[in-house]
Design a protein around this motif. Structure first.
Motif, mmCIF file in Angstrom:
data_model
loop_
_atom_site.group_PDB
_atom_site.id
_atom_site.type_symbol
_atom_site.label_atom_id
_atom_site.label_comp_id
_atom_site.label_asym_id
_atom_site.label_seq_id
_atom_site.Cartn_x
_atom_site.Cartn_y
_atom_site.Cartn_z
ATOM 1 N N THR A 32 0.846 -1.190 0.000
ATOM 2 C CA THR A 32 0.000 0.000 0.000
ATOM 3 C C THR A 32 0.884 1.244 0.000
ATOM 4 O O THR A 32 2.115 1.138 -0.086
ATOM 5 C CB THR A 32 -0.978 -0.031 1.181
ATOM 6 N N VAL A 50 -0.238 6.196 3.472
ATOM 7 C CA VAL A 50 -1.282 5.827 4.430
ATOM 8 C C VAL A 50 -1.557 6.990 5.394
ATOM 9 O O VAL A 50 -0.631 7.633 5.901
ATOM 10 C CB VAL A 50 -0.868 4.571 5.215
ATOM 11 N N ASN A 63 -0.878 7.374 -4.550
ATOM 12 C CA ASN A 63 -2.280 7.069 -4.224
ATOM 13 C C ASN A 63 -2.491 7.192 -2.717
ATOM 14 O O ASN A 63 -2.235 6.235 -1.982
ATOM 15 C CB ASN A 63 -2.641 5.647 -4.652
ATOM 16 N N THR A 80 -4.016 6.689 0.735
ATOM 17 C CA THR A 80 -4.860 5.544 1.094
ATOM 18 C C THR A 80 -5.233 5.584 2.569
ATOM 19 O O THR A 80 -4.367 5.640 3.441
ATOM 20 C CB THR A 80 -4.138 4.220 0.780
ATOM 21 N N SER A 81 -6.518 5.556 2.834
ATOM 22 C CA SER A 81 -7.047 5.587 4.191
ATOM 23 C C SER A 81 -6.763 4.274 4.920
ATOM 24 O O SER A 81 -7.019 3.188 4.380
ATOM 25 C CB SER A 81 -8.549 5.841 4.147
ATOM 26 N N ASP A 101 -9.804 2.115 5.112
ATOM 27 C CA ASP A 101 -10.082 1.354 3.892
ATOM 28 C C ASP A 101 -9.123 0.171 3.755
ATOM 29 O O ASP A 101 -9.510 -0.895 3.262
ATOM 30 C CB ASP A 101 -9.995 2.265 2.671
ATOM 31 N N ILE A 102 -7.885 0.372 4.188
ATOM 32 C CA ILE A 102 -6.933 -0.739 4.196
ATOM 33 C C ILE A 102 -7.431 -1.847 5.114
ATOM 34 O O ILE A 102 -7.396 -3.027 4.757
ATOM 35 C CB ILE A 102 -5.545 -0.252 4.653
ATOM 36 N N THR A 129 -4.194 0.029 -2.922
ATOM 37 C CA THR A 129 -4.284 1.451 -2.602
ATOM 38 C C THR A 129 -5.660 1.965 -3.004
ATOM 39 O O THR A 129 -6.403 1.309 -3.725
ATOM 40 C CB THR A 129 -3.219 2.273 -3.350
ATOM 41 N N SER A 130 -5.965 3.167 -2.546
ATOM 42 C CA SER A 130 -7.210 3.808 -2.951
ATOM 43 C C SER A 130 -7.176 4.134 -4.441
ATOM 44 O O SER A 130 -6.111 4.252 -5.050
ATOM 45 C CB SER A 130 -7.433 5.088 -2.150
ATOM 46 N N CYS A 142 -3.759 -1.751 -9.051
ATOM 47 C CA CYS A 142 -4.413 -2.692 -8.137
ATOM 48 C C CYS A 142 -5.334 -3.679 -8.849
ATOM 49 O O CYS A 142 -6.204 -4.293 -8.222
ATOM 50 C CB CYS A 142 -5.195 -1.915 -7.071
ATOM 51 N N LEU A 185 -10.656 -0.699 -3.329
ATOM 52 C CA LEU A 185 -10.759 0.351 -2.318
ATOM 53 C C LEU A 185 -11.459 1.580 -2.889
ATOM 54 O O LEU A 185 -11.394 1.834 -4.096
ATOM 55 C CB LEU A 185 -9.375 0.740 -1.810
ATOM 56 N N TRP A 223 -9.496 7.982 -3.131
ATOM 57 C CA TRP A 223 -8.774 8.640 -2.036
ATOM 58 C C TRP A 223 -9.531 9.881 -1.570
ATOM 59 O O TRP A 223 -9.481 10.219 -0.385
ATOM 60 C CB TRP A 223 -7.348 8.973 -2.451
#
Length: 298
Positions: free
Chosen positions: A149, A152, A183, A185-186, A189-190, A217-218, A267, A278, A281
């Motif tokens: 990922t 983050v 990207n 990424t929350s 969400d991960i 990743t988002s 992804c 996901l 973002w």
């Protein structure tokens, strides 16, 4: 589903623990220091076995990217050998292991989002230590999924979102790197994606397509400057701190560790194999800023 996650304070760990409140069919147990210290070379079966996990998620890591340049031995003990010890214990218990990894395994000089099949060549000690962890995981336990990922962030902890909000409290303008793309990424969400992968691994113990390396990743991409600008817009809309963003070059903000210019990850493999996609973002960031605004702890 009983998930055992290594670490206690990390963003992904906290998000996995929050997941328990929304998904009643998932139990999450976190184990971290002092009882679990991945810098120590020891057998972990005795720690994991009493908890009877279905899947182990290794989210514990040495994450101080710049400090790893001078503290390389510790970074490799935790991120490399430590990951191998977790994977070995999972194999001895006969269960899958999920290893959380990073875009930093790539050099960042590509012109498109990276595929899992692209050559790896880290440009930092941190990236090299995480790549070592991927390889240790695969060597110790064939029943694994490595999830790479990037960028983050979460409502709490040390991350770019929290840093930008803190700086906006005292500055009208913030200089942010505009020539690195990735990207965001929350962590929430991960966590949801990790849980979905774990369920698939448990339900399909002999499916090789569900195992191996996956990018996670988002959706969508931006620069750090674009990310910062959106953070401030979302914050201002909720009465939080905001500032102007001045785009700067990477060379204007030297750091001990080199960062990839291109951190974008493709992804498609995760979507095709696990059916996991996901959110964008932008959506993840809006939820994160809203969670911060609800606490009032800007």
């Amino acid at each position: 589903m009983r998930l055992l996650v290594t670490g206690r304070e990390g963003q992904v760990v906290r998000s996995l623990l929050r997941l328990r409140a929304t998904q009643s069919d998932i139990q999450v147990h976190a184990v971290g220091r002092p009882e679990l210290d991945l810098a120590q070379d020891r057998d972990l079966v005795g720690i994991f076995e009493p908890l009877k996990p279905d899947v182990i998620v290794n989210a514990a890591a040495y994450t101080a990217v710049d400090q790893a340049e001078s503290d390389t031995d510790l970074a490799f003990r935790v991120n490399g050998r430590g990951a191998g010890l977790v994977a070995r214990a999972a194999r001895q218990l006969g269960i899958p292991v999920i290893q959380i990894s990073t875009d930093y395994v790539f050099p960042g000089d590509g012109v498109r989002p990276y595929l899992e099949s692209d050559p790896v060549s880290p440009v930092s000690a941190y990236g090299a230590s995480k790549l070592a962890g991927e390889r240790e995981t695969a060597q110790e336990n064939p029943n694994h999924a490595v999830l790479r990922t990037a960028w983050v962030y979460a409502p709490e902890g040390k991350n770019f979102v929290r840093t930008m909000l803190r700086l906006a409290k005292s500055r009208e303008e913030v200089g942010v790197v505009a020539d690195q793309v990735g990207n965001p990424t929350s962590a929430d969400d991960i966590a949801a994606a990790v849980a979905a992968v774990a369920i698939n691994l448990k339900a399909n113990p002999h499916d090789p397509a569900l195992r191996g390396i996956f990018h996670m990743t988002s959706q969508g991409e931006t620069t750090w400057a674009g990310f910062a600008d959106t953070i401030f817009r979302e914050s201002a809309a909720r009465g939080g701190p905001s500032a102007r963003v001045k785009g700067i070059a990477t060379s204007d903000y030297p750091t001990p560790a080199k960062r990839p210019a291109n951190s974008r990850l493709d992804c498609s493999k995760l979507r095709n194999a696990h059916g996991v996609v996901l959110p964008s973002w932008n959506d993840g960031l809006a939820r994160c800023i809203n969670a911060i605004s609800m606490t009032g702890e800007w």
